[in-house]
Scaffold this motif. Structure first.
Motif, PDB file in Angstrom:
ATOM      1  N   ALA A 354      36.178 -22.901  21.368  1.00 39.97           N
ATOM      2  CA  ALA A 354      36.557 -22.875  19.943  1.00 39.97           C
ATOM      3  C   ALA A 354      35.361 -23.222  19.067  1.00 39.97           C
ATOM      4  O   ALA A 354      35.124 -22.597  18.023  1.00 39.97           O
ATOM      5  CB  ALA A 354      37.706 -23.848  19.696  1.00 39.97           C
ATOM      6  N   GLY A 355      34.592 -24.239  19.487  1.00 34.62           N
ATOM      7  CA  GLY A 355      33.405 -24.615  18.732  1.00 34.62           C
ATOM      8  C   GLY A 355      32.359 -23.521  18.726  1.00 34.62           C
ATOM      9  O   GLY A 355      31.714 -23.264  17.707  1.00 34.62           O
ATOM     10  N   HIS A 356      32.202 -22.839  19.864  1.00 38.05           N
ATOM     11  CA  HIS A 356      31.243 -21.740  19.940  1.00 38.05           C
ATOM     12  C   HIS A 356      31.594 -20.630  18.956  1.00 38.05           C
ATOM     13  O   HIS A 356      30.717 -20.080  18.290  1.00 38.05           O
ATOM     14  CB  HIS A 356      31.189 -21.196  21.367  1.00 38.05           C
ATOM     15  N   CYS A 357      32.878 -20.312  18.845  1.00 36.94           N
ATOM     16  CA  CYS A 357      33.295 -19.304  17.862  1.00 36.94           C
ATOM     17  C   CYS A 357      32.918 -19.740  16.457  1.00 36.94           C
ATOM     18  O   CYS A 357      32.533 -18.918  15.618  1.00 36.94           O
ATOM     19  CB  CYS A 357      34.806 -19.085  17.937  1.00 36.94           C
ATOM     20  N   GLY A 358      33.016 -21.046  16.198  1.00 42.11           N
ATOM     21  CA  GLY A 358      32.713 -21.563  14.865  1.00 42.11           C
ATOM     22  C   GLY A 358      31.275 -21.361  14.471  1.00 42.11           C
ATOM     23  O   GLY A 358      30.991 -20.778  13.425  1.00 42.11           O
ATOM     24  N   PHE A 359      30.331 -21.832  15.320  1.00 45.55           N
ATOM     25  CA  PHE A 359      28.934 -21.674  14.889  1.00 45.55           C
ATOM     26  C   PHE A 359      28.293 -20.407  15.443  1.00 45.55           C
ATOM     27  O   PHE A 359      27.208 -20.035  15.008  1.00 45.55           O
ATOM     28  CB  PHE A 359      28.093 -22.921  15.195  1.00 45.55           C
ATOM     29  N   GLY A 360      28.970 -19.703  16.367  1.00 47.71           N
ATOM     30  CA  GLY A 360      28.462 -18.409  16.821  1.00 47.71           C
ATOM     31  C   GLY A 360      28.652 -17.327  15.782  1.00 47.71           C
ATOM     32  O   GLY A 360      27.929 -16.333  15.756  1.00 47.71           O
ATOM     33  N   MET A 361      29.640 -17.536  14.887  1.00 51.54           N
ATOM     34  CA  MET A 361      29.882 -16.602  13.790  1.00 51.54           C
ATOM     35  C   MET A 361      29.642 -17.234  12.420  1.00 51.54           C
ATOM     36  O   MET A 361      29.501 -16.527  11.431  1.00 51.54           O
ATOM     37  CB  MET A 361      31.320 -16.092  13.842  1.00 51.54           C
ATOM     38  N   GLY A 362      29.648 -18.562  12.348  1.00 45.68           N
ATOM     39  CA  GLY A 362      29.576 -19.201  11.036  1.00 45.68           C
ATOM     40  C   GLY A 362      28.575 -20.334  10.957  1.00 45.68           C
ATOM     41  O   GLY A 362      27.391 -20.115  10.776  1.00 45.68           O
ATOM     42  N   ALA A 363      29.055 -21.569  11.158  1.00 46.26           N
ATOM     43  CA  ALA A 363      28.187 -22.732  11.000  1.00 46.26           C
ATOM     44  C   ALA A 363      28.790 -23.914  11.736  1.00 46.26           C
ATOM     45  O   ALA A 363      29.960 -23.887  12.133  1.00 46.26           O
ATOM     46  CB  ALA A 363      28.006 -23.063   9.514  1.00 46.26           C
ATOM     47  N   THR A 364      27.995 -24.962  11.907  1.00 48.62           N
ATOM     48  CA  THR A 364      28.458 -26.144  12.637  1.00 48.62           C
ATOM     49  C   THR A 364      29.711 -26.766  12.013  1.00 48.62           C
ATOM     50  O   THR A 364      30.624 -27.171  12.750  1.00 48.62           O
ATOM     51  CB  THR A 364      27.330 -27.179  12.738  1.00 48.62           C
ATOM     52  N   PRO A 365      29.823 -26.906  10.671  1.00 48.93           N
ATOM     53  CA  PRO A 365      31.077 -27.453  10.117  1.00 48.93           C
ATOM     54  C   PRO A 365      32.303 -26.627  10.494  1.00 48.93           C
ATOM     55  O   PRO A 365      33.378 -27.186  10.721  1.00 48.93           O
ATOM     56  CB  PRO A 365      30.834 -27.409   8.597  1.00 48.93           C
ATOM     57  N   THR A 366      32.149 -25.309  10.585  1.00 49.60           N
ATOM     58  CA  THR A 366      33.257 -24.460  11.011  1.00 49.60           C
ATOM     59  C   THR A 366      33.603 -24.745  12.466  1.00 49.60           C
ATOM     60  O   THR A 366      34.784 -24.793  12.843  1.00 49.60           O
ATOM     61  CB  THR A 366      32.898 -22.970  10.853  1.00 49.60           C
ATOM     62  N   ALA A 367      32.584 -24.949  13.297  1.00 51.04           N
ATOM     63  CA  ALA A 367      32.819 -25.271  14.702  1.00 51.04           C
ATOM     64  C   ALA A 367      33.579 -26.588  14.841  1.00 51.04           C
ATOM     65  O   ALA A 367      34.535 -26.697  15.620  1.00 51.04           O
ATOM     66  CB  ALA A 367      31.476 -25.353  15.438  1.00 51.04           C
ATOM     67  N   VAL A 368      33.160 -27.593  14.083  1.00 51.87           N
ATOM     68  CA  VAL A 368      33.817 -28.900  14.143  1.00 51.87           C
ATOM     69  C   VAL A 368      35.254 -28.796  13.656  1.00 51.87           C
ATOM     70  O   VAL A 368      36.171 -29.397  14.235  1.00 51.87           O
ATOM     71  CB  VAL A 368      33.030 -29.939  13.317  1.00 51.87           C
ATOM     72  N   ALA A 369      35.486 -27.999  12.605  1.00 53.51           N
ATOM     73  CA  ALA A 369      36.844 -27.813  12.089  1.00 53.51           C
ATOM     74  C   ALA A 369      37.728 -27.139  13.140  1.00 53.51           C
ATOM     75  O   ALA A 369      38.898 -27.513  13.316  1.00 53.51           O
ATOM     76  CB  ALA A 369      36.811 -26.989  10.804  1.00 53.51           C
ATOM     77  N   ASN A 370      37.191 -26.151  13.851  1.00 54.53           N
ATOM     78  CA  ASN A 370      37.948 -25.488  14.919  1.00 54.53           C
ATOM     79  C   ASN A 370      38.351 -26.489  16.001  1.00 54.53           C
ATOM     80  O   ASN A 370      39.498 -26.514  16.457  1.00 54.53           O
ATOM     81  CB  ASN A 370      37.109 -24.375  15.554  1.00 54.53           C
ATOM     82  N   MET A 371      37.386 -27.292  16.424  1.00 52.16           N
ATOM     83  CA  MET A 371      37.653 -28.263  17.494  1.00 52.16           C
ATOM     84  C   MET A 371      38.624 -29.340  17.027  1.00 52.16           C
ATOM     85  O   MET A 371      39.472 -29.806  17.787  1.00 52.16           O
ATOM     86  CB  MET A 371      36.343 -28.885  17.966  1.00 52.16           C
ATOM     87  N   GLN A 372      38.503 -29.727  15.774  1.00 54.11           N
ATOM     88  CA  GLN A 372      39.400 -30.741  15.233  1.00 54.11           C
ATOM     89  C   GLN A 372      40.845 -30.255  15.260  1.00 54.11           C
ATOM     90  O   GLN A 372      41.766 -31.004  15.614  1.00 54.11           O
ATOM     91  CB  GLN A 372      38.992 -31.068  13.791  1.00 54.11           C
ATOM     92  N   ALA A 373      41.047 -28.990  14.914  1.00 48.90           N
ATOM     93  CA  ALA A 373      42.399 -28.421  14.911  1.00 48.90           C
ATOM     94  C   ALA A 373      43.001 -28.432  16.319  1.00 48.90           C
ATOM     95  O   ALA A 373      44.195 -28.713  16.496  1.00 48.90           O
ATOM     96  CB  ALA A 373      42.367 -27.001  14.362  1.00 48.90           C
ATOM     97  N   ILE A 374      42.179 -28.148  17.332  1.00 47.12           N
ATOM     98  CA  ILE A 374      42.669 -28.134  18.710  1.00 47.12           C
ATOM     99  C   ILE A 374      42.940 -29.549  19.216  1.00 47.12           C
ATOM    100  O   ILE A 374      43.992 -29.824  19.809  1.00 47.12           O
ATOM    101  CB  ILE A 374      41.658 -27.423  19.635  1.00 47.12           C
ATOM    102  N   THR A 375      41.989 -30.445  18.997  1.00 48.96           N
ATOM    103  CA  THR A 375      42.150 -31.803  19.532  1.00 48.96           C
ATOM    104  C   THR A 375      43.261 -32.563  18.823  1.00 48.96           C
ATOM    105  O   THR A 375      43.882 -33.449  19.418  1.00 48.96           O
ATOM    106  CB  THR A 375      40.835 -32.591  19.423  1.00 48.96           C
ATOM    107  N   ASN A 376      43.532 -32.241  17.576  1.00 54.03           N
ATOM    108  CA  ASN A 376      44.667 -32.869  16.898  1.00 54.03           C
ATOM    109  C   ASN A 376      45.982 -32.500  17.568  1.00 54.03           C
ATOM    110  O   ASN A 376      46.926 -33.294  17.605  1.00 54.03           O
ATOM    111  CB  ASN A 376      44.713 -32.439  15.422  1.00 54.03           C
TER     112      ASN A 376
END
Length: 412
Positions: A354-376
């Protein structure tokens, strides 16, 4: 009619763009949900207004480029100055493996972009712009390489193209990461969703976990204040990076190791930071570097977006949609079948995907937001929250810069 703005007025307009972007992000949930940076939100709106004025009235505008260049160099210097090699040891072998996975992905992403550009009858550099320059690199890298491609390789509208691709990547990276990770978790029965009470109770802890790994100051100590002395000390480090960048650009001009100035500034930051750390035992003030770097990036992006000429994208609109659509599919398949499998095919690997999708297409904050949604929803992943910010924040920018230069040399 052409209107040119001086240095002072360019800076004033850039600040107004930032204030506009801050207002838009605070009022529009879509912008917040997909982590659209404030300078991008405000800058794209103003760029659209400028496009309308150009189309209807024939007006065009010019802005002071030297100011934009200075802030760009400062931003990349901040990335280098944040690159403490001790963090590589902190991440362990998992960080090294994940970094290798990302390096291979950059090669794939650029090969796909260049190949599609050639197939569509476009300059291969267009495919590179719609590759790791903007998708892994983000808006900062897009603007920096856009200027290089325009000035040194004659690719008209490279900066405009880059900003459009980077914005698309931010949105898509935020949309695809969560669903992809949930599919992996469900398909392989890696974890069960927690109760609503558990999810609510874990949210602050998950956010604290994220901050512990991103922030370089120990949370158990009293934060060091950014005083005038600290600011001067930090500015001296930035000045040293810029001086190193200018010197190396001059020395290597026309040689096999010729690189853009911003790459040398980034490399100079890495050298200076680690020499101070390991030879002189000097404690670099990371939070001050972060502040200066973020301010530099914001002002740089604001000026870059003011300078966009959206009318230059008219002929590229159709081919660009095709390239970005294929890049999205490649990102999803790579995260599912390469990132997830190589990182262990477990719950941590799904969160990393999920994090890779975030910064592989966007940016590190997007990666962290993706991971946060999953871990929540499914529970914490300490490994993912350690590795992704370290790789996405600076290691990948360093590697990406040299790989991009290699692709440009190969194309030309």
């Amino acid at each position: 009619m052409h209107i040119t703005f001086s240095t002072n007025y360019t800076l004033i307009l850039a600040v107004l763009v930032l204030l506009l972007g801050k207002f838009l992000v605070s009022r529009i949930r879509f912008l917040r949900d997909f982590n659209i940076p404030e300078p991008v939100a405000g800058g794209l709106l103003i760029a659209a207004v400028i496009y309308i004025l150009h189309a209807t009235m024939g007006w065009s505008f010019g802005f002071e480029s030297s100011l934009q260049t200075a802030f760009m160099l400062a931003f990349f210097a901040s990335i280098g100055l944040s690159a403490n090699f001790a963090k590589l040891r902190q991440g362990g072998i998992g960080l090294v493996i994940f970094l290798c996975v990302i390096v291979v992905f950059i090669l794939v992403q650029n090969a796909v972009g260049i190949g599609l550009a050639k197939a569509l009858g476009l300059d291969p550099l267009v495919g590179l712009v719609a590759g790791s320059i903007t998708l892994v690199g983000g808006h900062g890298t897009a603007g920096a390489w856009g200027s290089v491609l325009e000035q040194q390789h004659g690719l008209t509208g490279a900066t405009t193209l880059g900003m459009a691709c980077a914005t698309f990547g931010l949105v898509i990276g935020g949309i695809m990461g969560g669903p992809l990770a949930k599919r992996l978790i469900t398909q392989h029965k890696l974890a069960k969703p927690r109760s609503e009470a558990d999810q609510l109770g874990s949210t602050p802890a998950a956010g604290h976990e994220q901050n512990d790994f991103v922030n370089l100051e120990s949370p158990s100590k009293t934060p060091r204040l950014i005083t005038a002395d600290a600011a001067i000390e930090t500015l001296a480090l930035f000045a040293a990076c810029l001086a190193f960048g200018e010197f190396m650009t001059h020395v290597t001009k026309g040689t096999a190791i010729q690189l853009p100035t911003f790459v040398w500034c980034l490399g100079g930051g890495v050298i200076i930071r680690n020499v101070l750390d390991y030879i002189f035992g000097f404690k670099v003030f990371d939070r001050a570097i972060d502040v200066f770097g973020n301010v530099s990036l914001s002002i740089y992006l604001a000026i870059a977006l003011l300078s966009l000429k959206l009318w230059e994208l008219t002929d590229l609109a159709g081919p660009l949609v095709i390239i970005l659509a294929v890049q999205t599919l490649v990102m999803a398949l790579y995260a599912m079948f390469v990132t997830f499998r190589i990182m262990g095919k477990n719950y941590d690997a799904a969160v990393l995907a999920a994090g890779h999708c975030g910064f592989g297409m966007g940016a590190t904050p997007t990666a962290v937001a993706n991971m946060q949604a999953i871990t929540n929803q499914y529970g914490p992943s300490h490994k993912a929250f350690l590795i992704v910010p370290l790789v996405g924040a600076f290691f990948i920018d360093i590697v990406n810069a040299f790989l991009i230069q290699g692709f440009i040399t190969w194309i030309r």
